[in-house]
Design an enzyme around this catalytic site. Sequence first.
Site, PDB file in Angstrom:
ATOM      1  N   ASP A   1       9.617  31.599  -6.807  1.00 24.45           N
ATOM      2  CA  ASP A   1       9.914  31.921  -5.411  1.00 24.45           C
ATOM      3  C   ASP A   1       9.309  30.932  -4.429  1.00 24.45           C
ATOM      4  OD1 ASP A   1       7.296  32.564  -5.877  1.00 24.45           O
ATOM      5  OD2 ASP A   1       7.339  34.466  -4.790  1.00 24.45           O
ATOM      6  N   GLU A   2       8.941  29.741  -4.895  1.00 29.83           N
ATOM      7  CA  GLU A   2       8.256  28.802  -4.001  1.00 29.83           C
ATOM      8  C   GLU A   2       8.552  27.363  -4.394  1.00 29.83           C
ATOM      9  OE1 GLU A   2       3.663  27.904  -2.503  1.00 29.83           O
ATOM     10  OE2 GLU A   2       4.108  29.604  -3.803  1.00 29.83           O
TER      11      GLU A   2
END
Length: 341
Positions: A94-95
């Site tokens: 998610d990054e």
Amino acid sequence: MDAFYVSIEMLRHPELRGKPVVVAYDGPRGVVTTASYEAREYGVHSALPMVTARRRCPQLTVLPVDMQLYRRGSVKVMETLREFSDTVEVVGMDEAYVDLSGSPVPQSRAQEIKRRIKETTHLVCSIGLAPNRLMAKIASDLDKPDGFFVLDHENWRTTVGEKPASLLPGVGPRTFERLREIGIGTVAELAETDAQTLERAFGPRHGRGLHDRANGIGSERLSMERVRKSESRETTFPHDVTDREVLHETVEQLARSVCKRLASHQRRGRTVTLKIRLQPFKTYTRSRTLADHTCEAEAVVATARELLDRFDPQAPVRLVGVGMAGLVSDEVPNQPGQLAV
């Protein structure tokens, strides 16, 4: 990405929007994986034991972890980022860091990334725009959820100076406590401390690193390649296990899951590792290196079970895990797959 797992779950559970929700491995020893922002208002956060989470928020909705779904969502997000830059460093599902230094209008470009991600995934993200990785990471957390924050050397001190020094990467609880012992509590106080004082207290490397980070100094370079060096699966039993058959079955399931994951990414491993946690919280690992790299389930299962038999746990087992290390890639090209969330 904001509350990534929960946000993806909201796409298939729209009736839960606006309610306190967590994604978690549930059970007596379960912990929260991701919490919605509504749940966070009750003090529910990631890594919190589920027993505590339910006590803090009795009306909490708990959804099971669906890692395969989240991986598909992650792939789509990263594909979208690569539409805007040739240099994208993925640091988690998610990054990611995106290099926009070649853009004449990076703020507009970053805003377009937000719009495009929402268009392609129906998810929202928070973006930090800054001249280096350190500032970008911190900026991305300053305006959540669905945020956008620009941080640079001009507004660094006024923006984060009065925040706790624990805001900085590398300042964990122990380091923060040591800083407080020498009278340093905020980012500004750390930045104003003489570098030599910090080097004496924490050693040359760590001390200098603390001083640099407090002054917003960080790397501008991104790494294009982050190769996983191992693959593993583990499970915590709801009750301590002494039944050898249960342990053998669990080890087999975990080994097969690891091999399936490796095969799907055309990778093979050579070192099989068994992880066992006994009551009370003593963790042991046993490994064996095979003659050749493999992702064949039968070979890995047999090795993992043999490691279990050789270890012969004499106390109840709380957790068991199986991993493969020494990974290499096959020459077979990846086949395209369905990536729809």
